[in-house]
Motif scaffolding. Structure first.
Motif, PDB file in Angstrom:
ATOM      1  N   ARG A 158      78.293  22.040  18.517  1.00 63.76           N
ATOM      2  CA  ARG A 158      78.138  21.121  17.249  1.00 63.76           C
ATOM      3  C   ARG A 158      77.753  21.628  15.755  1.00 63.76           C
ATOM      4  O   ARG A 158      77.161  21.295  15.062  1.00 63.76           O
ATOM      5  N   ASP A 161      78.453  19.253  13.151  1.00 62.94           N
ATOM      6  CA  ASP A 161      77.946  18.122  13.536  1.00 62.94           C
ATOM      7  C   ASP A 161      76.635  17.685  12.531  1.00 62.94           C
ATOM      8  O   ASP A 161      75.568  18.131  12.821  1.00 62.94           O
ATOM      9  N   ASN A 164      73.415  16.024  13.781  1.00 67.60           N
ATOM     10  CA  ASN A 164      72.879  16.841  14.630  1.00 67.60           C
ATOM     11  C   ASN A 164      72.102  17.941  13.962  1.00 67.60           C
ATOM     12  O   ASN A 164      70.903  18.291  14.120  1.00 67.60           O
ATOM     13  N   ARG A 165      72.696  18.473  12.609  1.00 68.52           N
ATOM     14  CA  ARG A 165      71.914  19.180  11.874  1.00 68.52           C
ATOM     15  C   ARG A 165      70.792  18.671  10.994  1.00 68.52           C
ATOM     16  O   ARG A 165      69.698  19.291  10.833  1.00 68.52           O
ATOM     17  N   TYR A 166      71.170  17.438  10.860  1.00 70.85           N
ATOM     18  CA  TYR A 166      69.739  16.554  10.282  1.00 70.85           C
ATOM     19  C   TYR A 166      68.668  16.503  11.295  1.00 70.85           C
ATOM     20  O   TYR A 166      67.625  16.751  10.791  1.00 70.85           O
ATOM     21  N   ASN A 167      68.931  16.355  12.560  1.00 72.68           N
ATOM     22  CA  ASN A 167      67.689  16.391  13.470  1.00 72.68           C
ATOM     23  C   ASN A 167      67.115  17.792  13.461  1.00 72.68           C
ATOM     24  O   ASN A 167      65.948  17.812  13.652  1.00 72.68           O
ATOM     25  N   THR A 168      67.846  18.657  13.450  1.00 72.23           N
ATOM     26  CA  THR A 168      67.105  19.940  13.259  1.00 72.23           C
ATOM     27  C   THR A 168      66.486  20.456  12.080  1.00 72.23           C
ATOM     28  O   THR A 168      65.486  20.853  12.166  1.00 72.23           O
ATOM     29  N   CYS A 198      75.487  11.358   6.890  1.00 77.45           N
ATOM     30  CA  CYS A 198      75.689  12.581   7.919  1.00 77.45           C
ATOM     31  C   CYS A 198      76.850  12.452   9.080  1.00 77.45           C
ATOM     32  O   CYS A 198      77.687  13.143   9.260  1.00 77.45           O
ATOM     33  N   PRO A 199      76.926  11.153   9.829  1.00 78.48           N
ATOM     34  CA  PRO A 199      77.837  11.161  10.924  1.00 78.48           C
ATOM     35  C   PRO A 199      79.539  10.803  10.288  1.00 78.48           C
ATOM     36  O   PRO A 199      80.135  10.531  11.021  1.00 78.48           O
ATOM     37  N   THR A 202      81.976  13.169  12.223  1.00 75.64           N
ATOM     38  CA  THR A 202      81.972  13.117  13.500  1.00 75.64           C
ATOM     39  C   THR A 202      82.206  11.807  14.137  1.00 75.64           C
ATOM     40  O   THR A 202      82.796  11.797  14.995  1.00 75.64           O
ATOM     41  N   GLU A 312      75.356  19.506   3.822  1.00 82.31           N
ATOM     42  CA  GLU A 312      75.259  20.008   5.267  1.00 82.31           C
ATOM     43  C   GLU A 312      74.842  21.575   5.010  1.00 82.31           C
ATOM     44  O   GLU A 312      73.843  22.044   5.567  1.00 82.31           O
TER      45      GLU A 312
END
Ligand code: ADP
Ligand code: GN1
Ligand code: MG
Length: 376
Positions: A158, A161, A164-168, A198-199, A202, A312
């Motif tokens: 990812r 992605d 997903n980077r945002y969640n991290t 963000c998405p 993806t 990102e």
């Protein structure tokens, strides 16, 4: 532990290696120039790299990709009558025939030819140089169109992605491992204000609205070597992250890295601006290089992908700052924060210019189409 010179001596370099020195400005691997002297007194250099074990936990999988991709690219260069010693990376094997060295403690070392008379630029000299870098990255994606994307190992899951980077990022804020959160409220808000975007790419990939392609995924300007005389892009390097992806990653990241008036780590934000002239040049070069296959939906998302990839990357720098600088190489404690700020400055300016950037892409696509038709 083996010395650098012992490691260099394992490779099938020509002549005798007399110096191994740190080289280049990469943020990830340990890169060295290995200088050797042949029997006739002439010198020859190689690039020797130790892969970053934190960033690349599965280095065997990475090297499998690299072997397959470099062999494929070499055949393409030969087919078009180009020079495979300059226009693609070639792995230099070990004396025992292996393609890379794995030390007893698991470090992976590899070597390639040193592409002489070229330079890696942090900022382009002018729009022409940057346009040609765009052409090279577009051609890279186009050249790998016949390569089976599903055969590639996902080196960093990812990778682009952004959601997903945002969640991290959110997890890093929560953990505040380095105790730095208190100093960056504005930067954190800058990121959280933009969660919605963000998405973008993806989702389009998942919905089948844009094609999955083999992409480079790290198209910063210093990952293409430029001939010092002609200023033309000679060879795309840094193939560690070649994976299945979207051309929007490569376009967007190329804009992120090259459309700034200053270096990625310029501390004086007054010097950091998004240069629309450079954007136009890159869009033209990239679309010229990409050729026929670009879809309408990809074109429609190109300008936004530039904002997204810049965002990102800034978010990744900020995350690493919060984590205590564990991912990117840094030269001083605030380095990742300084980098995050330049990216966010670019994002702010791009957001204001988005409608114009969209027109620029449409114009570049039209010009690329007309050029292709004329050639037919
Ligand atoms: P990283 O993943 O750390 O960015 P790179 O593979 O991009 O590592 O290499 C770092 C730098 O080394 C490049 O930016 C470039 O300056 C230089 N370099 C890498 N490969 C070559 C090569 N084959 N010939 C000349 N210079 C190279
Ligand atoms: C890293 O490896 P290098 O220096 O070319 C990073 C990119 C970032 C870039 C920011 C594998 O690129 O994703 O955009 O730094 N590469 C990896 O400068 O994470
Ligand atoms: Mg690099």
């Amino acid at each position: 532990m083996k010395m650098l010179s012992d490691i260099a001596a394992l490779f099938a370099f020509e002549g005798v290696c007399f110096d191994v020195s740190p080289y280049g400005n990469g943020h990830i691997n340990d890169t060295y120039a290995a200088s050797c002297r042949r029997g006739d007194g002439t010198a020859v250099r190689y690039i020797l790299q130790k892969l970053n074990p934190y960033v690349f936990p599965d280095r065997r999988g990475l090297m499998r990709n690299m072997i397959a991709v470099t062999e494929f690219l070499r055949r393409s260069v030969l087919q078009r009558g180009g020079d495979p010693e300059r226009e693609c990376l070639n792995l230099i094997p070990l004396k025992d025939g292996s393609r890379y060295y794995e030390s007893p403690d698991g470090d992976v070392w590899r070597a390639t030819q040193f592409i002489e008379n070229t330079d890696a630029y942090l900022v382009a000299d002018d729009a022409e140089m940057y346009k040609d870098a765009g052409r090279a990255f577009g051609e890279f994606v186009n050249g790998l169109a016949g390569f089976d994307a599903t055969s590639l190992f996902e080196v960093i899951p990812r990778f682009h992605d952004t959601a997903n980077r945002y969640n991290t990022f959110e997890a890093a804020v929560k953990a505040d491992r380095a105790g730095r959160l208190v100093g960056v409220p504005d930067e954190v808000r800058f990121v959280t204000d933009r969660k919605k975007m963000c998405p973008l790419v993806t989702n389009a990939l998942a919905a089948g609205e844009i094609p999955v392609r083999v992409t480079h995924n790290d198209t910063k300007l210093n990952n293409v070597l430029i001939d010092v005389d002609t200023k033309k892009a000679v060879c795309v390097i840094d193939l560690d992250t070649v994976m299945a992806g979207s051309m929007l990653y490569d376009f967007g990241d190329g804009v992120r890295a090259g459309c700034s008036t200053a270096k990625e780590d310029e501390p004086d934000l007054d010097k950091v601006h998004f240069d629309e002239n450079l954007f136009r040049a890159y869009a033209q070069g990239f679309l010229d290089g990409l050729g026929d296959g670009v879809t309408e939906k990809e074109l429609a998302l190109m300008a936004k992908s530039a904002v997204l990839m810049t965002f990102e990357c800034g978010m990744r720098f900020l995350t690493d700052y919060l984590d205590g600088d564990v991912y990117f190489k840094t030269a001083y404690p605030e380095h990742n924060l300084v980098r995050a700020r330049t990216q966010f400055r670019m994002v702010e300016e791009m957001e204001k210019l988005l409608p114009q950037m969209e027109r620029d892409v449409a114009q570049a696509a039209k010009a690329a189409r007309e050029k292709r038709e004329k050639r037919k």
